[in-house]
Design a protein around this motif. Structure first.
Motif, PDB file in Angstrom:
ATOM      1  N   ALA A 295     -36.890  21.469 -30.071  1.00  8.67           N
ATOM      2  CA  ALA A 295     -38.137  19.964 -30.320  1.00  8.67           C
ATOM      3  C   ALA A 295     -38.750  20.280 -29.528  1.00  8.67           C
ATOM      4  O   ALA A 295     -39.568  20.818 -29.053  1.00  8.67           O
ATOM      5  CB  ALA A 295     -37.578  18.370 -29.804  1.00  8.67           C
ATOM      6  N   ASP A 296     -40.425  19.521 -30.082  1.00 11.50           N
ATOM      7  CA  ASP A 296     -41.862  19.228 -29.746  1.00 11.50           C
ATOM      8  C   ASP A 296     -42.035  18.329 -28.662  1.00 11.50           C
ATOM      9  O   ASP A 296     -41.099  17.487 -28.610  1.00 11.50           O
ATOM     10  CB  ASP A 296     -41.839  19.473 -30.665  1.00 11.50           C
ATOM     11  N   ARG A 297     -42.867  18.400 -28.533  1.00 11.96           N
ATOM     12  CA  ARG A 297     -42.978  17.705 -26.882  1.00 11.96           C
ATOM     13  C   ARG A 297     -43.370  16.133 -27.613  1.00 11.96           C
ATOM     14  O   ARG A 297     -43.486  15.400 -27.379  1.00 11.96           O
ATOM     15  CB  ARG A 297     -44.304  17.807 -26.428  1.00 11.96           C
ATOM     16  N   HIS A 298     -43.644  16.048 -29.118  1.00  5.24           N
ATOM     17  CA  HIS A 298     -43.848  14.765 -29.496  1.00  5.24           C
ATOM     18  C   HIS A 298     -42.400  13.785 -30.272  1.00  5.24           C
ATOM     19  O   HIS A 298     -42.801  13.018 -30.600  1.00  5.24           O
ATOM     20  CB  HIS A 298     -44.933  15.294 -30.722  1.00  5.24           C
TER      21      HIS A 298
ATOM     22  N   LEU B  30     -38.595  23.530 -25.717  1.00  5.29           N
ATOM     23  CA  LEU B  30     -38.780  22.685 -26.317  1.00  5.29           C
ATOM     24  C   LEU B  30     -40.176  24.032 -26.683  1.00  5.29           C
ATOM     25  O   LEU B  30     -40.311  24.365 -26.028  1.00  5.29           O
ATOM     26  CB  LEU B  30     -39.566  21.809 -25.499  1.00  5.29           C
ATOM     27  N   VAL B  31     -39.844  23.778 -27.938  1.00  4.34           N
ATOM     28  CA  VAL B  31     -41.267  24.427 -28.975  1.00  4.34           C
ATOM     29  C   VAL B  31     -42.408  23.414 -29.252  1.00  4.34           C
ATOM     30  O   VAL B  31     -42.670  22.866 -29.536  1.00  4.34           O
ATOM     31  CB  VAL B  31     -40.426  25.363 -29.991  1.00  4.34           C
ATOM     32  N   GLU B  32     -42.907  24.347 -29.965  1.00  4.00           N
ATOM     33  CA  GLU B  32     -44.425  24.030 -30.484  1.00  4.00           C
ATOM     34  C   GLU B  32     -43.609  23.754 -31.913  1.00  4.00           C
ATOM     35  O   GLU B  32     -42.887  23.673 -32.530  1.00  4.00           O
ATOM     36  CB  GLU B  32     -45.617  25.427 -30.195  1.00  4.00           C
ATOM     37  N   THR B  33     -44.429  22.483 -32.171  1.00  4.18           N
ATOM     38  CA  THR B  33     -44.509  22.412 -33.564  1.00  4.18           C
ATOM     39  C   THR B  33     -44.367  23.016 -34.530  1.00  4.18           C
ATOM     40  O   THR B  33     -43.139  22.813 -35.264  1.00  4.18           O
ATOM     41  CB  THR B  33     -45.008  21.411 -34.433  1.00  4.18           C
TER      42      THR B  33
ATOM     43  N   PRO C 189     -36.077  22.620 -43.805  1.00  2.00           N
ATOM     44  CA  PRO C 189     -36.807  22.007 -43.409  1.00  2.00           C
ATOM     45  C   PRO C 189     -35.325  21.016 -43.042  1.00  2.00           C
ATOM     46  O   PRO C 189     -35.915  19.731 -42.131  1.00  2.00           O
ATOM     47  CB  PRO C 189     -37.999  21.407 -45.170  1.00  2.00           C
ATOM     48  N   GLN C 190     -34.356  21.278 -43.589  1.00  2.00           N
ATOM     49  CA  GLN C 190     -33.379  20.376 -43.777  1.00  2.00           C
ATOM     50  C   GLN C 190     -33.136  19.552 -42.477  1.00  2.00           C
ATOM     51  O   GLN C 190     -32.502  19.118 -41.513  1.00  2.00           O
ATOM     52  CB  GLN C 190     -32.314  20.222 -44.901  1.00  2.00           C
ATOM     53  N   SER C 191     -33.158  20.865 -41.861  1.00  2.00           N
ATOM     54  CA  SER C 191     -32.849  21.119 -39.953  1.00  2.00           C
ATOM     55  C   SER C 191     -33.747  20.541 -39.199  1.00  2.00           C
ATOM     56  O   SER C 191     -33.913  19.937 -37.822  1.00  2.00           O
ATOM     57  CB  SER C 191     -33.214  23.140 -39.814  1.00  2.00           C
ATOM     58  N   LEU C 192     -34.874  19.870 -40.096  1.00  2.00           N
ATOM     59  CA  LEU C 192     -35.916  19.259 -38.959  1.00  2.00           C
ATOM     60  C   LEU C 192     -35.695  17.518 -38.839  1.00  2.00           C
ATOM     61  O   LEU C 192     -35.881  16.642 -39.687  1.00  2.00           O
ATOM     62  CB  LEU C 192     -37.940  19.328 -39.700  1.00  2.00           C
ATOM     63  N   LEU C 193     -34.006  17.798 -37.618  1.00  2.00           N
ATOM     64  CA  LEU C 193     -33.675  15.996 -38.500  1.00  2.00           C
ATOM     65  C   LEU C 193     -34.000  14.878 -37.558  1.00  2.00           C
ATOM     66  O   LEU C 193     -34.504  13.734 -38.782  1.00  2.00           O
ATOM     67  CB  LEU C 193     -32.198  16.517 -37.898  1.00  2.00           C
ATOM     68  N   VAL C 194     -34.496  15.319 -36.759  1.00  2.00           N
ATOM     69  CA  VAL C 194     -35.101  13.773 -36.158  1.00  2.00           C
ATOM     70  C   VAL C 194     -36.369  13.786 -36.319  1.00  2.00           C
ATOM     71  O   VAL C 194     -37.182  14.734 -35.643  1.00  2.00           O
ATOM     72  CB  VAL C 194     -35.034  13.472 -34.924  1.00  2.00           C
ATOM     73  N   SER C 195     -37.601  13.000 -36.221  1.00  2.00           N
ATOM     74  CA  SER C 195     -38.741  12.633 -36.618  1.00  2.00           C
ATOM     75  C   SER C 195     -39.468  12.107 -35.833  1.00  2.00           C
ATOM     76  O   SER C 195     -38.712  11.373 -34.709  1.00  2.00           O
ATOM     77  CB  SER C 195     -38.986  12.247 -38.251  1.00  2.00           C
ATOM     78  N   ARG C 196     -40.479  12.196 -34.937  1.00  2.00           N
ATOM     79  CA  ARG C 196     -41.284  11.956 -33.717  1.00  2.00           C
ATOM     80  C   ARG C 196     -41.114  10.392 -34.058  1.00  2.00           C
ATOM     81  O   ARG C 196     -41.404   9.539 -33.082  1.00  2.00           O
ATOM     82  CB  ARG C 196     -42.452  12.366 -34.020  1.00  2.00           C
TER      83      ARG C 196
ATOM     84  N   LYS D 219     -44.546  13.450 -25.828  1.00  2.00           N
ATOM     85  CA  LYS D 219     -43.594  11.995 -24.732  1.00  2.00           C
ATOM     86  C   LYS D 219     -42.480  12.951 -24.449  1.00  2.00           C
ATOM     87  O   LYS D 219     -41.400  12.236 -24.054  1.00  2.00           O
ATOM     88  CB  LYS D 219     -42.593  11.073 -26.193  1.00  2.00           C
ATOM     89  N   THR D 220     -42.844  13.816 -23.296  1.00  2.00           N
ATOM     90  CA  THR D 220     -41.697  14.639 -22.689  1.00  2.00           C
ATOM     91  C   THR D 220     -40.991  13.449 -21.417  1.00  2.00           C
ATOM     92  O   THR D 220     -42.111  13.056 -20.910  1.00  2.00           O
ATOM     93  CB  THR D 220     -41.693  16.075 -22.431  1.00  2.00           C
ATOM     94  N   MET D 221     -40.157  14.149 -21.117  1.00  2.00           N
ATOM     95  CA  MET D 221     -39.204  12.987 -19.954  1.00  2.00           C
ATOM     96  C   MET D 221     -38.601  14.028 -18.917  1.00  2.00           C
ATOM     97  O   MET D 221     -38.196  14.819 -20.022  1.00  2.00           O
ATOM     98  CB  MET D 221     -39.117  12.133 -20.119  1.00  2.00           C
ATOM     99  N   THR D 222     -37.892  13.505 -18.184  1.00  2.00           N
ATOM    100  CA  THR D 222     -36.730  13.946 -17.100  1.00  2.00           C
ATOM    101  C   THR D 222     -35.416  13.247 -17.430  1.00  2.00           C
ATOM    102  O   THR D 222     -35.598  11.836 -17.807  1.00  2.00           O
ATOM    103  CB  THR D 222     -37.167  14.117 -15.876  1.00  2.00           C
TER     104      THR D 222
END
Length: 286
Positions: free
Chosen positions: A169-172, A202-205, A214-221, A7-10
């Motif tokens: 974030a990751d690319r997804h 951007l990092v790998e998942t 785990p609670q720091s993973l705030l936003v899900s794909r 989902k990467t964009m500019t």
């Protein structure tokens, strides 16, 4: 992680999906972790006539000064170390756009209602206050149970698009905050038809789970439409622990007439030009 889309964009591609007249939610809080690179891309565009939903900071001030706001929904607009955002204040004093000012808790529950696809949620906040007087469109509801208590029916703050900024974030579209507060960015994403996340890196998942709990993973794909890597993309607001607020530059922003500020820092046509202008200004101060 096969089968997940990239989902990467500019930043400019994100703004290319926005259109005039939309309701846009902007995450962060005051002058903390605002998606400023996305806001600056919005400033460079022809998109205007926006309804903006935000715990307001310089995102609101910039869009107000540029004449892009048709209506604002907010509990406050502040620069934190500067209590009232000056460019927002100037716009309001000139009657540039109508304001729906809600209690902070009412605003949060409006996000919750939209995220859960509910038309409203009942809250006690606002009862007996001027919030009801200045927002005559608000309604109350009575509990259907034995208590019979009256509540404010806070309408859902549904948005066409949300813009938020997180540390990683990751690319997804999975995104992580590493600072002390989530600032309700997850609710903004879930309350919008489309959500765009900018990030410092951007990092790998797999790296997301190594960087924080785990609670720091705030936003899900599942709630994210696009991801933009924008190092220093919250400048001049803070993005702890990556960097603090640029207080010197924020003071400059707050004390400089809008045409002069826009000409020096926002007329270059790109985020790179903005960063170069900011760096040049800092070098002048040394």
């Amino acid at each position: 992680m096969t089968g997940q889309s990239d989902k990467t964009m500019t930043a400019d591609e994100v703004v290319g999906r926005l259109s005039s007249g939309m309701t846009i939610g902007i995450g962060g809080w005051g002058s903390r972790r605002k998606p400023m690179a996305l806001v600056r891309a919005l400033l460079r565009s022809e998109v205007t006539d926006l309804t903006v939903v935000s715990y307001g900071g310089p995102d609101v001030g910039l869009l107000a000064a540029a004449g892009k706001i048709a209506k604002l929904v907010t509990p406050f607009v502040t620069l934190d170390s500067i209590p009232l955002e000056p460019h927002y204040r100037a716009a309001r004093e000139s009657g540039a756009f109508p304001l729906t000012e809600l209690d902070e808790a009412m605003f949060m529950w409006g996000l919750h209602a939209a995220a859960n696809r509910l038309p409203f949620l009942p809250v006690r906040a606002g009862l007996g206050s001027d919030v009801m007087r200045v927002n005559p469109g608000l309604r109350t509801v009575t509990s259907p149970y034995a208590d019979g208590e009256e509540f404010v029916a806070v309408p859902a703050l549904r948005m066409d698009a949300a813009l938020v900024h997180l540390n990683r974030a990751d690319r997804h579209g999975n995104a992580q905050y590493l600072g002390p507060d989530p600032y309700f960015d997850d609710l903004f994403c879930e309350a919008a038809d489309a959500a765009y996340v900018s990030c410092e890196q951007l990092v790998e998942t797999a790296e997301l789970s190594k960087a924080g709990p785990p609670q720091s993973l705030l936003v899900s794909r599942h709630s994210v439409t696009g991801v933009v890597e924008t190092p220093n993309g919250a400048h001049f607001t803070s993005c702890v622990p990556d960097y603090d607020r640029d207080e010197a530059f924020q003071k400059l922003y707050a004390t400089t007439p809008w045409p002069e500020f826009a000409e020096r820092f926002l007329s270059g046509g790109s985020e790179h030009a903005y960063r170069s202008a900011v760096q040049a200004w800092h070098e002048e101060q040394q």
